[in-house]
Motif scaffolding. Structure first.
Motif, mmCIF file in Angstrom:
data_model
loop_
_atom_site.group_PDB
_atom_site.id
_atom_site.type_symbol
_atom_site.label_atom_id
_atom_site.label_comp_id
_atom_site.label_asym_id
_atom_site.label_seq_id
_atom_site.Cartn_x
_atom_site.Cartn_y
_atom_site.Cartn_z
ATOM 1 N N LYS A 3 11.235 -5.027 0.211
ATOM 2 C CA LYS A 3 10.325 -6.055 -0.318
ATOM 3 C C LYS A 3 10.948 -6.777 -1.504
ATOM 4 C CE LYS A 3 6.292 -4.695 1.805
ATOM 5 N NZ LYS A 3 5.398 -3.613 1.593
ATOM 6 N N ALA A 11 7.256 4.410 -5.412
ATOM 7 C CA ALA A 11 7.297 4.933 -4.041
ATOM 8 C C ALA A 11 7.396 6.455 -4.076
ATOM 9 C CB ALA A 11 8.495 4.348 -3.306
ATOM 10 N N VAL A 17 -0.254 8.185 1.280
ATOM 11 C CA VAL A 17 -0.678 7.070 0.424
ATOM 12 C C VAL A 17 -1.979 6.527 1.002
ATOM 13 C CG1 VAL A 17 -0.145 4.728 -0.379
ATOM 14 C CG2 VAL A 17 1.699 6.423 -0.172
ATOM 15 N N ASP A 19 -4.245 3.598 0.815
ATOM 16 C CA ASP A 19 -4.118 2.225 0.343
ATOM 17 C C ASP A 19 -5.395 1.448 0.684
ATOM 18 O OD1 ASP A 19 -2.938 -0.067 -0.654
ATOM 19 O OD2 ASP A 19 -1.284 -0.097 0.779
ATOM 20 N N LYS A 60 -1.757 8.146 -4.308
ATOM 21 C CA LYS A 60 -0.577 8.725 -3.646
ATOM 22 C C LYS A 60 -0.530 10.225 -3.961
ATOM 23 C CE LYS A 60 2.006 4.423 -3.970
ATOM 24 N NZ LYS A 60 3.332 3.769 -4.043
ATOM 25 N N THR A 82 -6.347 2.436 4.379
ATOM 26 C CA THR A 82 -5.303 2.832 5.305
ATOM 27 C C THR A 82 -4.694 4.111 4.736
ATOM 28 O OG1 THR A 82 -4.718 0.498 5.124
ATOM 29 C CG2 THR A 82 -3.424 1.800 6.626
ATOM 30 N N ASN A 84 -1.416 6.244 4.875
ATOM 31 C CA ASN A 84 -0.020 6.212 5.319
ATOM 32 C C ASN A 84 0.609 7.569 5.108
ATOM 33 O OD1 ASN A 84 0.517 3.059 5.502
ATOM 34 N ND2 ASN A 84 -0.674 3.437 3.650
ATOM 35 N N ILE A 86 4.094 9.422 4.618
ATOM 36 C CA ILE A 86 5.450 9.063 4.205
ATOM 37 C C ILE A 86 6.382 10.260 4.412
ATOM 38 C CG2 ILE A 86 6.875 8.106 2.324
ATOM 39 C CD1 ILE A 86 4.400 6.344 2.856
ATOM 40 N N TYR A 89 10.794 8.765 2.414
ATOM 41 C CA TYR A 89 10.587 7.395 1.905
ATOM 42 C C TYR A 89 10.114 6.379 2.942
ATOM 43 C CZ TYR A 89 12.531 8.863 -2.544
ATOM 44 O OH TYR A 89 12.730 9.512 -3.742
ATOM 45 N N LYS A 94 0.512 5.392 10.184
ATOM 46 C CA LYS A 94 -0.470 4.595 9.456
ATOM 47 C C LYS A 94 -1.809 4.771 10.154
ATOM 48 C CE LYS A 94 1.111 0.519 7.760
ATOM 49 N NZ LYS A 94 0.853 0.392 6.318
HETATM 50 N N1 CTP Z 1 4.646 3.578 0.064
HETATM 51 C C1 CTP Z 1 5.003 4.515 -0.907
HETATM 52 N N2 CTP Z 1 6.186 5.194 -0.811
HETATM 53 C C2 CTP Z 1 7.027 4.948 0.202
HETATM 54 C C3 CTP Z 1 6.697 4.002 1.207
HETATM 55 C C4 CTP Z 1 5.471 3.326 1.106
HETATM 56 O O1 CTP Z 1 4.251 4.756 -1.838
HETATM 57 N N3 CTP Z 1 8.176 5.614 0.233
HETATM 58 C C5 CTP Z 1 3.349 2.892 -0.026
HETATM 59 C C6 CTP Z 1 3.448 1.378 -0.179
HETATM 60 O O2 CTP Z 1 3.564 1.048 -1.541
HETATM 61 C C7 CTP Z 1 2.125 0.918 0.381
HETATM 62 C C8 CTP Z 1 1.827 1.949 1.465
HETATM 63 O O3 CTP Z 1 2.642 3.081 1.164
HETATM 64 O O4 CTP Z 1 1.108 0.988 -0.596
HETATM 65 C C9 CTP Z 1 2.124 1.453 2.841
HETATM 66 O O5 CTP Z 1 3.456 1.028 2.918
HETATM 67 P P1 CTP Z 1 3.868 -0.187 3.860
HETATM 68 O O6 CTP Z 1 3.316 0.018 5.217
HETATM 69 O O7 CTP Z 1 5.335 -0.374 3.721
HETATM 70 O O8 CTP Z 1 3.154 -1.373 3.101
HETATM 71 P P2 CTP Z 1 2.366 -2.621 3.696
HETATM 72 O O9 CTP Z 1 3.142 -3.225 4.811
HETATM 73 O O10 CTP Z 1 1.985 -3.487 2.554
HETATM 74 O O11 CTP Z 1 1.088 -1.910 4.278
HETATM 75 P P3 CTP Z 1 -0.242 -2.585 4.891
HETATM 76 O O12 CTP Z 1 0.191 -3.412 6.050
HETATM 77 O O13 CTP Z 1 -1.061 -1.385 5.288
HETATM 78 O O14 CTP Z 1 -0.848 -3.370 3.790
#
Ligand code: CTP
Ligand code: ZN
Length: 154
Positions: A3, A11, A17, A19, A60, A82, A84, A86, A89, A94
């Protein structure tokens, strides 16, 4: 993370997580589901800017995986949340939430005369849904409450 923007909360390597929790509901969810009662690291983000919700809360929990059944118990409070999973990483799973048929041992029954208040029994509600209207029926006193009444009392 590919991103362009930086993460608002660091992270995590492994864990869950939660969300898209509505703003102001994060603390409630944390306490009600006893997510703080763990030895694992828990990080919480409150009032984070969100394009979908305006503002959101986020939780988280490291090294802890929330099952689908557990996740669905959150749906009454945070239907758009949602969960998630993990691993190393990466987001490997989801879960979007759907209301369960039963909600056990989370909410107190709003009926103060209900047996669940005096006895060491876990509360138990069946979830009744008519279109968008959600009601909960206590297994013990058999009274039916709106979603709002139950969440206000808890
Ligand atoms: N996340 C995290 N640590 C990681 C990977 C992801 O804390 N190693 C968190 C992200 O910050 C986010 C959530 O897990 O809050 C989901 O990650 P991701 O699917 O990559 O984010 P988005 O695409 O924004 O998800 P959505 O489509 O559900 O909004
Ligand atoms: Zn009751």
């Amino acid at each position: 993370m590919t991103k362009e923007t930086q993460l608002q909360v660091e992270a995590i390597k492994n864990g869950s997580v939660i969300d898209h929790i509505p703003a102001n509901v994060g603390i409630k969810v944390l306490k009600l589901f006893k997510m703080h009662k763990t030895n694992q690291r828990v990080t919480v983000g409150l009032n984070l800017p969100s394009s979908a919700l305006g503002a959101k809360d986020l939780i988280k929990i490291e090294n802890t995986f929330i099952s689908e059944d557990q996740a669905n118990q959150l749906a009454l409070y945070a239907p758009k949340a949602t969960v998630n999973q993990i691993e190393n990483y990466e987001v490997v799973k989801k879960l979007t939430l759907s209301l369960p048929e039963q909600i056990n041992a989370i909410f107190k029954c709003p009926n103060t005369n209900c047996i669940t208040h005096g006895e060491p029994v876990d509360s138990s509600f069946s979830v009744l849904t008519k279109k968008d209207d959600v009601q909960l029926k206590c297994k013990y006193c058999e009274k039916v409450f709106s979603r709002e009444i139950v969440t206000e009392h808890n």
